[in-house]
Design an enzyme around this catalytic site. Structure first.
Site, PDB file in Angstrom:
ATOM      1  NE  ARG A 206      -2.758  -1.585   3.463  1.00  0.00           N
ATOM      2  CZ  ARG A 206      -2.780  -2.487   4.081  1.00  0.00           C
ATOM      3  NH1 ARG A 206      -3.660  -3.448   3.232  1.00  0.00           N
ATOM      4  NH2 ARG A 206      -2.471  -2.943   5.098  1.00  0.00           N
ATOM      5  CG  PHE A 225     -10.488  -8.531  -4.995  1.00  0.00           C
ATOM      6  CD1 PHE A 225     -11.534  -9.698  -4.838  1.00  0.00           C
ATOM      7  CD2 PHE A 225      -9.881  -8.490  -6.115  1.00  0.00           C
ATOM      8  CE1 PHE A 225     -12.053 -10.329  -5.707  1.00  0.00           C
ATOM      9  CE2 PHE A 225     -10.249  -9.379  -7.123  1.00  0.00           C
ATOM     10  CZ  PHE A 225     -11.117 -10.329  -7.176  1.00  0.00           C
ATOM     11  CG  ASP A 247     -14.788  -6.230  -0.746  1.00  0.00           C
ATOM     12  OD1 ASP A 247     -13.461  -6.330  -0.827  1.00  0.00           O
ATOM     13  OD2 ASP A 247     -15.690  -7.000  -0.171  1.00  0.00           O
ATOM     14  CB  SER A 248     -18.625  -9.342  -2.765  1.00  0.00           C
ATOM     15  OG  SER A 248     -17.572 -10.147  -2.321  1.00  0.00           O
ATOM     16  CG  ASP A 297      -5.076  -7.656  -2.075  1.00  0.00           C
ATOM     17  OD1 ASP A 297      -4.548  -8.722  -2.062  1.00  0.00           O
ATOM     18  OD2 ASP A 297      -4.985  -7.032  -1.181  1.00  0.00           O
ATOM     19  CB  CYS A 337      -2.752 -13.923  -0.474  1.00  0.00           C
ATOM     20  SG  CYS A 337      -4.516 -14.281  -0.523  1.00  0.00           S
TER      21      CYS A 337
HETATM   22  N1  SAH Z   1      -6.820  -5.209  -0.396  1.00  0.00           N
HETATM   23  C1  SAH Z   1      -7.317  -5.499   0.799  1.00  0.00           C
HETATM   24  C2  SAH Z   1      -7.364  -6.674   1.210  1.00  0.00           C
HETATM   25  C3  SAH Z   1      -8.418  -7.618   0.307  1.00  0.00           C
HETATM   26  S1  SAH Z   1      -9.029  -8.963   0.896  1.00  0.00           S
HETATM   27  C4  SAH Z   1      -6.670  -4.488   1.764  1.00  0.00           C
HETATM   28  O1  SAH Z   1      -5.638  -3.882   1.363  1.00  0.00           O
HETATM   29  O2  SAH Z   1      -6.970  -4.343   2.820  1.00  0.00           O
HETATM   30  C5  SAH Z   1     -10.017  -9.820  -0.210  1.00  0.00           C
HETATM   31  C6  SAH Z   1     -11.497  -9.005  -0.109  1.00  0.00           C
HETATM   32  O3  SAH Z   1     -12.026  -9.518  -1.542  1.00  0.00           O
HETATM   33  C7  SAH Z   1     -12.493  -9.038   0.869  1.00  0.00           C
HETATM   34  O4  SAH Z   1     -12.802  -7.721   1.257  1.00  0.00           O
HETATM   35  C8  SAH Z   1     -13.507  -9.953   0.401  1.00  0.00           C
HETATM   36  O5  SAH Z   1     -14.796  -9.493   0.872  1.00  0.00           O
HETATM   37  C9  SAH Z   1     -13.350  -9.777  -1.076  1.00  0.00           C
HETATM   38  N2  SAH Z   1     -14.011 -10.258  -2.226  1.00  0.00           N
HETATM   39  C10 SAH Z   1     -13.832 -11.795  -2.075  1.00  0.00           C
HETATM   40  N3  SAH Z   1     -14.545 -12.251  -3.174  1.00  0.00           N
HETATM   41  C11 SAH Z   1     -15.027 -11.369  -3.878  1.00  0.00           C
HETATM   42  C12 SAH Z   1     -15.877 -11.155  -5.295  1.00  0.00           C
HETATM   43  N4  SAH Z   1     -16.107 -12.326  -5.912  1.00  0.00           N
HETATM   44  N5  SAH Z   1     -15.990 -10.155  -5.670  1.00  0.00           N
HETATM   45  C13 SAH Z   1     -15.628  -8.906  -4.889  1.00  0.00           C
HETATM   46  N6  SAH Z   1     -15.045  -8.977  -3.635  1.00  0.00           N
HETATM   47  C14 SAH Z   1     -14.844 -10.322  -3.096  1.00  0.00           C
END
Ligand code: SAH
Length: 393
Positions: A206, A225, A247-248, A297, A337
């Site tokens: 970040r 995400f 995000d979902s 991510d 990850c």
């Molecule tokens: N980039 C973030 C961490 C991401 S974690 C940070 O820096 O803090 C992954 C995220 O993906 C989670 O918030 C989860 O809710 C979301 N997620 C998982 N599957 C998804 C999808 N199909 N579409 C949108 N978001 C999703």
């Protein structure tokens, strides 16, 4: 003390100081869940002290390769204080920091993340579960001012034959606290947040993203995400004109939006989209949208070796769609990850996605988890987080 004897030749990984022994390597002996056992080779030679896990495929996790070591309360206090001292010596801010990173800190299955005055413990192995009281005592004496919350609700608990367990272990009160990252204010809820509450492992990425945005005058950002908006805030801090965050999870988005105002940024510079990323990328492409930088991510797509192929397809899909949304000179910061996807494989997937989208790019940086998520030479499995910062040509 119970003894476990390995099949001939199965001592090799322990001699290389890898801390796991799989069930198939065990010739003789058993013990209770989390009990400390003496592991010996077929010829009776001492190999290690380890925690026994009767239901897990990872049957033994090593505490020590030193025969003279006693696995008692003092052992856990020493390992914990060494882990904290390593981070202090690196100059890390201990109030938003992973204090213990499992195998890499000599405590297999143990995660301890600290957020402000709360330490969050995740016991992910039978051995850590059994020695939780000793760990707690050590944590309380090393950091007397912290409250301790347990988030032992990850899927690995099932494989270890352990039920989920969450709640206060020491102290009480609000579960939401404020931390700082690169000067930005972030709220973390240790009870309802993902994992232990926040993705500390992406701190360096970040920070790097904020400087890319700043140094290259990046204007339009798409953060896929986004969770609670870590990369969104980084982009805003770097001076981006507008950030679309997807995000979902409605709860995560709500907190992300709160973070924008909490940090004094104009909410008009942001759009939050509560939707599936894949579908959103397709929609944006159909709408002819373009972004100067895109962050991908995603959560762990492969949590076991069997899922690698399907995960590879999923990574390729989102990366291909992202390439289409970038103009020449655009930035893609893409991550995996999944422990089962190596850095090499991940790069191949992203490259194949670029070919499909007729894109060419340069690797500007490779990133991983920060210094509070150490790696050890003998435990390559610890290298789960891979990032590629790419620039489209
Ligand atoms: N980039 C973030 C961490 C991401 S974690 C940070 O820096 O803090 C992954 C995220 O993906 C989670 O918030 C989860 O809710 C979301 N997620 C998982 N599957 C998804 C999808 N199909 N579409 C949108 N978001 C999703």
């Amino acid at each position: 003390m119970k003894t476990i004897r390995l099949h001939p030749g199965k001592e090799r990984s322990l001699l290389r100081r890898h801390p796991w022994i799989f069930a198939s390597a065990v010739a003789k002996g058993s013990a209770d869940s989390g009990e400390t056992v003496r592991v010996q080779a077929d010829d009776g030679r001492f190999l290690a002290w380890a925690a026994y896990s009767p239901t897990s495929q990872i049957r033994l996790r090593v505490w020590s390769f030193d025969e003279a070591q006693r696995i008692d309360a003092g052992f856990f206090a020493t390992r914990l204080s060494q882990a904290i001292a390593r981070r202090t010596s690196l100059g890390l801010d201990l109030t938003a920091c992973r204090l213990v990173h499992g195998e890499s800190d000599g405590l297999p299955g143990c995660i301890i993340d600290r957020y402000a005055d709360i330490a969050v413990l995740q016991a992910g192995s039978a051995g850590i579960e059994r020695h939780k009281p000793a760990l707690l005592q050590a944590l309380r004496s090393l950091l007397p001012q912290v409250r301790i919350y347990e988030r032992s609700d990850a899927a690995v608990r099932g494989r270890e034959g352990l039920a989920a367990s969450s709640g206060w272990l020491h102290g009480a009160g609000p579960t939401q606290v404020e931390i700082r990252e690169h000067g930005l204010r972030l709220l973390v809820d240790v009870a309802s947040g993902h994992k232990t509450g926040f993705y500390l492992d992406q701190r360096d990425a970040r920070g790097l993203f904020a400087s890319v945005v700043r140094d290259h005058g990046v204007q339009r950002v798409l953060n896929c995400f986004c969770y609670t908006g870590g990369f969104t805030l980084a982009a805003l801090a770097g001076g981006a004109q507008h950030v679309v965050s997807v995000d979902s999870s409605a709860a995560a988005l709500e907190l992300a939006a709160r973070h924008v105002t909490l940090n004094g940024f104009d909410p008009a510079r942001t759009t939050f989209v509560d939707a599936d990323v894949n579908a959103t990328l397709r929609r944006l492409r159909e709408g002819g949208e373009q972004f100067d930088a895109i962050v991908l991510d995603p959560p762990k797509f492969a949590s076991s070796a069997q899922q690698v192929e399907r995960a590879a397809r999923a990574y390729k899909d989102i990366n291909r769609l992202a390439w289409h949304l970038l103009p020449p000179g655009g930035w893609l910061f893409t991550f995996s990850c999944s422990g089962g996807i190596s850095a090499e494989l991940f790069q191949k997937i992203v490259a194949a996605a670029a070919v499909d989208a007729a894109a060419d790019a340069q690797i500007v940086a490779r990133t991983g988890a920060g210094a509070d998520h150490p790696l050890t030479l003998h435990f390559p499995e610890g290298d789960y987080l891979k990032g590629l910062l790419l620039r489209k040509r």
